[in-house]
Write a protein that holds these residues in place. Structure first.
Motif, PDB file in Angstrom:
ATOM      1  N   ALA A  32     -34.386  28.688  -6.269  1.00 36.60           N
ATOM      2  CA  ALA A  32     -34.100  30.132  -6.270  1.00 36.60           C
ATOM      3  C   ALA A  32     -34.981  30.863  -5.275  1.00 36.60           C
ATOM      4  CB  ALA A  32     -34.296  30.695  -7.666  1.00 36.60           C
ATOM      5  N   ASP A  33     -36.237  30.453  -5.162  1.00 37.04           N
ATOM      6  CA  ASP A  33     -37.162  31.088  -4.228  1.00 37.04           C
ATOM      7  C   ASP A  33     -36.742  30.842  -2.780  1.00 37.04           C
ATOM      8  OD1 ASP A  33     -39.551  32.464  -3.478  1.00 37.04           O
ATOM      9  OD2 ASP A  33     -40.435  30.512  -3.001  1.00 37.04           O
ATOM     10  N   LYS A  34     -36.360  29.620  -2.465  1.00 39.25           N
ATOM     11  CA  LYS A  34     -35.973  29.290  -1.090  1.00 39.25           C
ATOM     12  C   LYS A  34     -34.602  29.873  -0.735  1.00 39.25           C
ATOM     13  CE  LYS A  34     -39.644  27.211  -0.081  1.00 39.25           C
ATOM     14  NZ  LYS A  34     -40.583  27.834   0.840  1.00 39.25           N
ATOM     15  N   ALA A  35     -33.701  29.961  -1.699  1.00 39.41           N
ATOM     16  CA  ALA A  35     -32.372  30.501  -1.427  1.00 39.41           C
ATOM     17  C   ALA A  35     -32.380  32.022  -1.342  1.00 39.41           C
ATOM     18  CB  ALA A  35     -31.390  30.046  -2.499  1.00 39.41           C
ATOM     19  N   LYS A  64     -30.958  24.721   7.498  1.00 37.83           N
ATOM     20  CA  LYS A  64     -29.739  24.506   8.277  1.00 37.83           C
ATOM     21  C   LYS A  64     -28.720  25.614   8.008  1.00 37.83           C
ATOM     22  CE  LYS A  64     -30.001  19.478   8.644  1.00 37.83           C
ATOM     23  NZ  LYS A  64     -29.334  18.220   8.284  1.00 37.83           N
ATOM     24  N   LEU A  65     -28.603  26.032   6.754  1.00 39.10           N
ATOM     25  CA  LEU A  65     -27.681  27.124   6.421  1.00 39.10           C
ATOM     26  C   LEU A  65     -28.113  28.431   7.070  1.00 39.10           C
ATOM     27  CD1 LEU A  65     -26.624  26.866   2.687  1.00 39.10           C
ATOM     28  CD2 LEU A  65     -25.179  26.832   4.690  1.00 39.10           C
ATOM     29  N   GLU A  66     -29.409  28.672   7.089  1.00 32.22           N
ATOM     30  CA  GLU A  66     -29.931  29.887   7.713  1.00 32.22           C
ATOM     31  C   GLU A  66     -29.549  29.933   9.194  1.00 32.22           C
ATOM     32  OE1 GLU A  66     -32.229  33.428   8.040  1.00 32.22           O
ATOM     33  OE2 GLU A  66     -31.779  32.298   6.232  1.00 32.22           O
ATOM     34  N   ARG A  67     -29.728  28.806   9.883  1.00 38.93           N
ATOM     35  CA  ARG A  67     -29.370  28.746  11.305  1.00 38.93           C
ATOM     36  C   ARG A  67     -27.868  28.929  11.497  1.00 38.93           C
ATOM     37  NH1 ARG A  67     -33.281  24.578  11.159  1.00 38.93           N
ATOM     38  NH2 ARG A  67     -31.671  22.978  11.146  1.00 38.93           N
ATOM     39  N   ALA A  68     -27.060  28.350  10.617  1.00 40.88           N
ATOM     40  CA  ALA A  68     -25.604  28.492  10.732  1.00 40.88           C
ATOM     41  C   ALA A  68     -25.168  29.938  10.502  1.00 40.88           C
ATOM     42  CB  ALA A  68     -24.904  27.564   9.740  1.00 40.88           C
ATOM     43  N   LEU A  69     -25.771  30.613   9.530  1.00 43.26           N
ATOM     44  CA  LEU A  69     -25.428  32.008   9.273  1.00 43.26           C
ATOM     45  C   LEU A  69     -25.779  32.903  10.454  1.00 43.26           C
ATOM     46  CD1 LEU A  69     -26.484  32.480   5.554  1.00 43.26           C
ATOM     47  CD2 LEU A  69     -24.205  32.749   6.484  1.00 43.26           C
ATOM     48  N   VAL A  70     -26.961  32.694  11.024  1.00 41.80           N
ATOM     49  CA  VAL A  70     -27.382  33.508  12.165  1.00 41.80           C
ATOM     50  C   VAL A  70     -26.478  33.250  13.366  1.00 41.80           C
ATOM     51  CG1 VAL A  70     -29.250  33.838  13.829  1.00 41.80           C
ATOM     52  CG2 VAL A  70     -29.753  33.738  11.397  1.00 41.80           C
ATOM     53  N   ALA A  71     -26.140  31.991  13.613  1.00 32.23           N
ATOM     54  CA  ALA A  71     -25.286  31.657  14.756  1.00 32.23           C
ATOM     55  C   ALA A  71     -23.881  32.226  14.590  1.00 32.23           C
ATOM     56  CB  ALA A  71     -25.219  30.140  14.936  1.00 32.23           C
TER      57      ALA A  71
END
Length: 126
Positions: free
Chosen positions: A26-29, A91-98
């Motif tokens: 939960a903290d990381k998400a 990886k999800l963070e990078r995909a969302l930003v891209a």
């Protein structure tokens, strides 16, 4: 789009999920849930303990975000469950930003796709 509050769902396979792992996930998400464009409504984390016939056991993580538009999925594996979760969320963070950058670029700079003709220019009337 739903009006439900943003949430994180963690499921495990092959081992029980303890409260520290739920809190860590939960903290990381939380950083994914702070995105404004696209606004993430739900983060699903699935963690599986893999035990191959040869070699050491490892953890495979699959993280999915649900929002308006296309969903994003990321996979990662590591020897520790926390490391697998962190890698998948990064990886999800990078995909969302891209994808946000690509969608905004397309919105501000449209181009003719399969029309065979140029886009009409706006005429100014004085």
């Amino acid at each position: 789009m739903t009006n439900n509050p943003a949430q994180v769902l963690l499921t495990t396979e092959g081992f029980p999920a303890h409260s520290e792992l739920n809190a860590f996930a939960a903290d990381k998400a939380a950083k994914l849930l702070r995105h404004a464009h696209p606004q993430v409504n739900l983060v699903r984390l699935h963690l599986k303990r893999e035990t191959p016939h040869r070699g050491a056991a490892f953890f495979a993580a699959r993280a999915t975000t649900e929002q308006a538009g296309p969903d994003h999925v990321a996979h990662a594996s590591a020897t520790e469950p926390e490391a697998a979760i962190m890698s998948a969320i990064d990886k999800l963070e990078r995909a969302l930003v891209a994808s946000t950058g690509a969608r905004k670029h397309q919105q501000h700079h449209p181009h003719a796709v399969g029309l065979g003709a140029a886009l009409p220019k706006a005429e100014r009337s004085l």
